[in-house]
Scaffold this motif. Structure first.
Motif, PDB file in Angstrom:
ATOM      1  N   VAL A 406      -9.478  -6.305   1.171  1.00 59.79           N
ATOM      2  CA  VAL A 406      -9.306  -6.424   2.504  1.00 59.79           C
ATOM      3  C   VAL A 406      -8.103  -5.782   3.174  1.00 59.79           C
ATOM      4  O   VAL A 406      -6.879  -6.410   2.523  1.00 59.79           O
ATOM      5  CB  VAL A 406      -9.187  -7.628   3.221  1.00 59.79           C
ATOM      6  N   LEU A 407      -8.075  -4.973   3.873  1.00 56.49           N
ATOM      7  CA  LEU A 407      -6.589  -4.139   4.485  1.00 56.49           C
ATOM      8  C   LEU A 407      -5.965  -4.722   5.466  1.00 56.49           C
ATOM      9  O   LEU A 407      -6.659  -4.481   6.475  1.00 56.49           O
ATOM     10  CB  LEU A 407      -6.969  -2.734   4.263  1.00 56.49           C
ATOM     11  N   PRO A 408      -4.840  -5.412   5.519  1.00 59.35           N
ATOM     12  CA  PRO A 408      -4.250  -5.634   6.859  1.00 59.35           C
ATOM     13  C   PRO A 408      -3.973  -4.750   7.755  1.00 59.35           C
ATOM     14  O   PRO A 408      -3.828  -3.624   7.385  1.00 59.35           O
ATOM     15  CB  PRO A 408      -2.899  -6.468   6.243  1.00 59.35           C
ATOM     16  N   GLY A 409      -3.913  -5.034   9.083  1.00 54.04           N
ATOM     17  CA  GLY A 409      -3.890  -4.009  10.173  1.00 54.04           C
ATOM     18  C   GLY A 409      -4.734  -2.913  10.241  1.00 54.04           C
ATOM     19  O   GLY A 409      -4.248  -1.742  10.481  1.00 54.04           O
ATOM     20  N   CYS A 410      -5.901  -3.001   9.694  1.00 51.02           N
ATOM     21  CA  CYS A 410      -6.896  -1.838   9.730  1.00 51.02           C
ATOM     22  C   CYS A 410      -7.883  -2.093  10.530  1.00 51.02           C
ATOM     23  O   CYS A 410      -8.693  -3.395  10.551  1.00 51.02           O
ATOM     24  CB  CYS A 410      -7.264  -1.386   8.649  1.00 51.02           C
ATOM     25  N   GLY A 411      -8.679  -1.325  11.287  1.00 48.92           N
ATOM     26  CA  GLY A 411      -9.686  -1.464  12.138  1.00 48.92           C
ATOM     27  C   GLY A 411     -10.903  -1.044  11.173  1.00 48.92           C
ATOM     28  O   GLY A 411     -11.085  -0.919  10.073  1.00 48.92           O
ATOM     29  N   HIS A 412     -12.038  -0.599  11.909  1.00 49.19           N
ATOM     30  CA  HIS A 412     -13.515  -0.328  11.419  1.00 49.19           C
ATOM     31  C   HIS A 412     -13.398   0.859  11.022  1.00 49.19           C
ATOM     32  O   HIS A 412     -13.991   1.400  10.032  1.00 49.19           O
ATOM     33  CB  HIS A 412     -14.618  -0.484  12.525  1.00 49.19           C
ATOM     34  N   ALA A 413     -12.716   2.092  11.676  1.00 47.32           N
ATOM     35  CA  ALA A 413     -12.602   3.643  11.367  1.00 47.32           C
ATOM     36  C   ALA A 413     -11.744   3.684  10.225  1.00 47.32           C
ATOM     37  O   ALA A 413     -10.585   4.546  10.283  1.00 47.32           O
ATOM     38  CB  ALA A 413     -12.487   4.375  12.540  1.00 47.32           C
ATOM     39  N   LEU A 414     -12.046   3.071   8.952  1.00 47.02           N
ATOM     40  CA  LEU A 414     -11.071   2.956   7.879  1.00 47.02           C
ATOM     41  C   LEU A 414     -10.587   4.468   7.265  1.00 47.02           C
ATOM     42  O   LEU A 414      -9.249   4.462   6.999  1.00 47.02           O
ATOM     43  CB  LEU A 414     -11.797   2.124   6.863  1.00 47.02           C
ATOM     44  N   THR A 415     -11.558   5.377   7.334  1.00 49.87           N
ATOM     45  CA  THR A 415     -11.369   6.575   6.844  1.00 49.87           C
ATOM     46  C   THR A 415      -9.992   7.383   7.598  1.00 49.87           C
ATOM     47  O   THR A 415      -9.367   8.193   6.900  1.00 49.87           O
ATOM     48  CB  THR A 415     -12.635   7.457   6.766  1.00 49.87           C
ATOM     49  N   VAL A 416      -9.959   7.144   8.664  1.00 54.72           N
ATOM     50  CA  VAL A 416      -8.954   7.646   9.553  1.00 54.72           C
ATOM     51  C   VAL A 416      -7.820   6.854   9.854  1.00 54.72           C
ATOM     52  O   VAL A 416      -6.544   6.993   9.664  1.00 54.72           O
ATOM     53  CB  VAL A 416      -9.613   8.414  10.845  1.00 54.72           C
ATOM     54  N   ASP A 417      -8.204   5.405  10.270  1.00 57.52           N
ATOM     55  CA  ASP A 417      -6.882   4.462  11.108  1.00 57.52           C
ATOM     56  C   ASP A 417      -6.484   4.100   9.761  1.00 57.52           C
ATOM     57  O   ASP A 417      -5.196   3.944   9.961  1.00 57.52           O
ATOM     58  CB  ASP A 417      -7.979   3.522  11.444  1.00 57.52           C
ATOM     59  N   CYS A 418      -6.630   4.052   8.612  1.00 57.32           N
ATOM     60  CA  CYS A 418      -5.897   3.453   7.347  1.00 57.32           C
ATOM     61  C   CYS A 418      -5.937   4.571   6.268  1.00 57.32           C
ATOM     62  O   CYS A 418      -6.085   3.945   5.179  1.00 57.32           O
ATOM     63  CB  CYS A 418      -6.348   2.261   7.124  1.00 57.32           C
ATOM     64  N   ALA A 419      -6.081   5.858   6.437  1.00 60.85           N
ATOM     65  CA  ALA A 419      -6.438   6.786   5.617  1.00 60.85           C
ATOM     66  C   ALA A 419      -5.273   6.749   4.364  1.00 60.85           C
ATOM     67  O   ALA A 419      -5.635   6.859   3.007  1.00 60.85           O
ATOM     68  CB  ALA A 419      -6.526   8.349   6.016  1.00 60.85           C
ATOM     69  N   ASP A 420      -4.021   6.527   4.803  1.00 56.08           N
ATOM     70  CA  ASP A 420      -2.888   6.328   3.771  1.00 56.08           C
ATOM     71  C   ASP A 420      -3.252   5.332   2.897  1.00 56.08           C
ATOM     72  O   ASP A 420      -2.422   5.559   1.636  1.00 56.08           O
ATOM     73  CB  ASP A 420      -1.860   6.230   4.412  1.00 56.08           C
ATOM     74  N   ARG A 421      -3.810   4.097   3.090  1.00 62.72           N
ATOM     75  CA  ARG A 421      -4.058   2.980   2.202  1.00 62.72           C
ATOM     76  C   ARG A 421      -5.397   3.152   1.456  1.00 62.72           C
ATOM     77  O   ARG A 421      -5.534   3.049   0.361  1.00 62.72           O
ATOM     78  CB  ARG A 421      -3.903   1.762   2.859  1.00 62.72           C
ATOM     79  N   VAL A 422      -6.599   3.793   2.464  1.00 63.71           N
ATOM     80  CA  VAL A 422      -7.749   3.984   1.543  1.00 63.71           C
ATOM     81  C   VAL A 422      -7.611   4.881   0.542  1.00 63.71           C
ATOM     82  O   VAL A 422      -8.263   4.908  -0.393  1.00 63.71           O
ATOM     83  CB  VAL A 422      -8.751   4.251   2.908  1.00 63.71           C
ATOM     84  N   THR A 423      -7.199   6.072   0.681  1.00 65.69           N
ATOM     85  CA  THR A 423      -7.171   7.273  -0.019  1.00 65.69           C
ATOM     86  C   THR A 423      -6.750   6.814  -1.501  1.00 65.69           C
ATOM     87  O   THR A 423      -7.514   7.034  -2.318  1.00 65.69           O
ATOM     88  CB  THR A 423      -6.617   8.517   0.560  1.00 65.69           C
ATOM     89  N   PRO A 424      -5.577   6.233  -1.450  1.00 63.26           N
ATOM     90  CA  PRO A 424      -5.115   6.123  -2.988  1.00 63.26           C
ATOM     91  C   PRO A 424      -5.973   4.955  -3.880  1.00 63.26           C
ATOM     92  O   PRO A 424      -6.264   5.274  -5.133  1.00 63.26           O
ATOM     93  CB  PRO A 424      -3.757   5.378  -3.140  1.00 63.26           C
TER      94      PRO A 424
END
Length: 431
Positions: A406-424
Motif C-alpha cells: 500500500v503506497l501512502p499519498g497515492c490515488g487510483h491512477a498509480l501509473t502516473v500519480d505515483c510513477a516514482d514509487r511504482v516503477t522501482p
C-alpha cells in the motif's frame, strides 16, 4: 377522500416494508445484493441507516397525501411526488424496450404502479396548469434524455499524432494500437480502464532497459479500433482480446500488468491461461465481486448510463474525473487531460464505458483467486477514490503468491500519480 386514503395507505405499506428490511430481512430476495439488483437495478446498501430514513419519508408522504385537501404545503408535496412518479413512469416505459436488470418487475409492477399513483396524485391537485406541469415536465425531460442516450453522438476529436513508440497490429477482432520499447523478455502492460496506453510511459521507459515492453490499448480504450461490430464488452470479450493481441505478436509467455479495470482483465486472462502468464502486476485492480462507487454504478441503468457516458465525453468533465484520481494535482497537465479526453470521444470507447460496467462479472475472478498460482505484485494507493484500499488486503488473503504493498499519498491512477514509487517496485518484481 377514497383516493387519498388509498395513496396514503400505499406509502404506509412501503414504509412498513422499509422498516422490515431494516431488520436485516431481504424478502423477496435471498440476500441484500440480489434485493438491490431486483428493486433498483444497481447494488446499493439496504442498511438501517439507509432504509429507515426512506421509511420516514414514506410516512411523511402518506401524511401529506392524506392532508392535501386542507394544506397548501401538503399539496405542494403531493405535486412533487406526482412529478417524481411521472419521471419514474416515463423511464419505466423506455426501459421496457431495453435490457434492464429488472425487466419483468419494471414491466409488470413498477411502471404500472407509478402510473396509477401518479394519476391518483394529480387528481388531488386543484390547479389545472399544475396538473399538466407535473406530468408534462418529467415526460419532456425523459424524452430529451432518451434522445441523448440513443440518438446523440459526441463529436469525435481528431486522432493525435502517433508517438515514436506507437505500433499497430491487425487481427480479425481489432486493429490494436500499442507502444513498444526495449529488448529482452516480454512484459505486456494493459492500458488502464478508460485510459490510453501512454498512461504507462514512465514504467515503459524504465522496464525497457531489461525487457521488451508492450503497452496496449484493448478494445474500447485509446487508439485501438474494433473490426467486429458485435464485440461484447464483457470479461470473455476482453480476455479474448488479450489472447488475440498476444497471438498476433507471437508472445507465448509474458509478464502481464494492468491498472483498475485492466488489472481485472489481466487477472482473468492469467486464470484462464496460466501457461501464458509467468507473473502478474496488479495496480489497484478490479477483480473482487463488490459494488463500485455510485458514479460508476449509475452507468448500469439503461438510458441513464448511455446518456451519462455521452454527456461526460467533454473536456471539462474529463478533467474533473481525472483530477479525482490524482493526489498529486501538479501532474494533471493539459497534455494528460487531452490524452484521456480525445480517445474518450470515439464511438466504441464511449459505448465501452457503460457496457463494461454492466457486463463485467467479477464473481468469476474472485472465485478463482485461491487457484491463481502466478507470483503477483499488488499495489494500491491509500487515497484511492475508486476502489477502496481495503480491497488490497482481500487480494493478499486470497492470492496464494501475492506481494501486497500500500503506497501512502497515492490515488487510483498509480501509473502516473505515483510513477516514482511504482516503477522501482515494478522493475524489481519483474526482474
Amino acid at each position: 377522500m377514497g383516493s387519498r386514503r388509498i395513496v396514503a395507505g400505499v406509502h404506509v405499506l412501503l414504509a412498513a416494508l422499509h422498516i422490515y428490511w431494516a431488520t436485516g430481512a431481504t424478502w423477496p430476495a435471498p440476500d441484500e445484493r440480489s434485493l438491490s439488483r431486483a428493486v433498483l437495478g444497481v447494488e446499493l446498501s439496504f442498511a438501517p441507516q439507509v432504509v429507515l430514513p426512506l421509511a420516514a419519508l414514506h410516512l411523511l408522504l402518506a401524511f401529506a397525501v392524506f392532508r392535501s385537501d386542507r394544506s397548501a404545503l401538503c399539496r405542494a408535496v403531493v405535486a412533487g411526488l406526482a412529478a417524481g412518479l411521472a419521471t419514474r413512469a416515463a423511464l419505466g416505459l423506455v426501459w421496457i424496450f431495453t435490457d434492464s436488470a429488472f425487466y419483468w418487475l419494471n414491466l409488470l409492477v413498477y411502471t404500472p404502479a407509478c402510473i396509477a399513483l401518479c394519476v391518483a396524485d394529480v387528481r388531488l391537485l386543484r390547479v389545472r396548469w399544475l396538473k399538466a406541469a407535473v406530468v408534462a415536465g418529467p415526460v419532456a425531460a425523459v424524452t430529451v434524455l432518451t434522445l441523448i442516450a440513443y440518438v446523440y453522438q459526441p463529436a469525435e476529436q481528431a486522432h493525435p499524432a502517433a508517438s515514436a513508440d506507437s505500433r499497430y497490429v491487425e487481427t480479425p477482432l481489432a486493429r490494436f494500437h500499442y507502444l513498444q520499447r526495449g529488448t529482452g523478455s516480454p512484459v505486456v502492460l494493459l492500458a488502464p480502464g478508460a485510459s490510453p496506453a501512454s498512461a504507462w510511459d514512465a514504467e515503459l521507459a524504465t522496464l525497457a532497459h531489461d525487457h521488451t515492453v508492450y503497452a496496449v490499448d484493448l478494445p474500447g480504450q485509446g487508439e485501438t479500433r474494433l473490426h467486429d461490430e458485435r464485440f461484447a464488452f464483457d470479461l470473455d470479450g476482453m480476455t479474448n482480446a488479450i489472447g488475440q493481441f498476444l497471438d498476433a505478436l507471437r508472445l507465448e509467455s509474458v509478464v502481464l500488468g494492468g491498472n483498475s479495470w485492466s488489472g481485472g482483465w489481466g487477472l482473468a486472462y492469467a486464470q484462464q491461461h496460466p501457461d501464458r502468464v509467468s507473473k502478474l502486476v496488479l495496480l489497484a485492480p478490479s477483480g473482487l465481486d463488490v459494488s463500485d462507487v455510485w458514479s460508476w454504478e449509475i452507468l448500469k441503468q439503461p438510458l441513464i448510463g448511455e446518456a451519462l457516458a455521452k454527456l461526460t465525453a467533454n473536456r471539462s468533465m474529463v478533467e474533473a474525473a481525472v483530477r479525482s484520481l490524482f493526489v498529486h494535482q501538479n501532474l494533471v497537465t493539459p497534455q494528460l487531460i487531452d490524452s484521456m479526453w480525445v480517445p474518450g470521444t470515439y464511438r466504441d470507447n464511449v459505448r465501452s464505458m457503460y457496457a463494461l460496467e454492466r457486463r463485467l462479472d467479477w464473481s468469476v475472478t474472485e472465485k478463482a483467486l485461491p487457484s491463481t498460482r502466478q507470483p503477483t505484485l499488488v499495489l494500491w494507493g491509500d487515497r484511492d477514490t475508486v476502489l477502496p484500499v481495503a480491497q488490497a488486503a482481500r487480494f493478499g488473503e486470497l492470492l496464494p503468491n501475492a506481494t501486497v504493498r500500500v503506497l501512502p499519498g497515492c490515488g487510483h491512477a498509480l501509473t502516473v500519480d505515483c510513477a516514482d514509487r511504482v516503477t522501482p517496485l515494478l522493475s524489481a518484481f519483474v526482474r
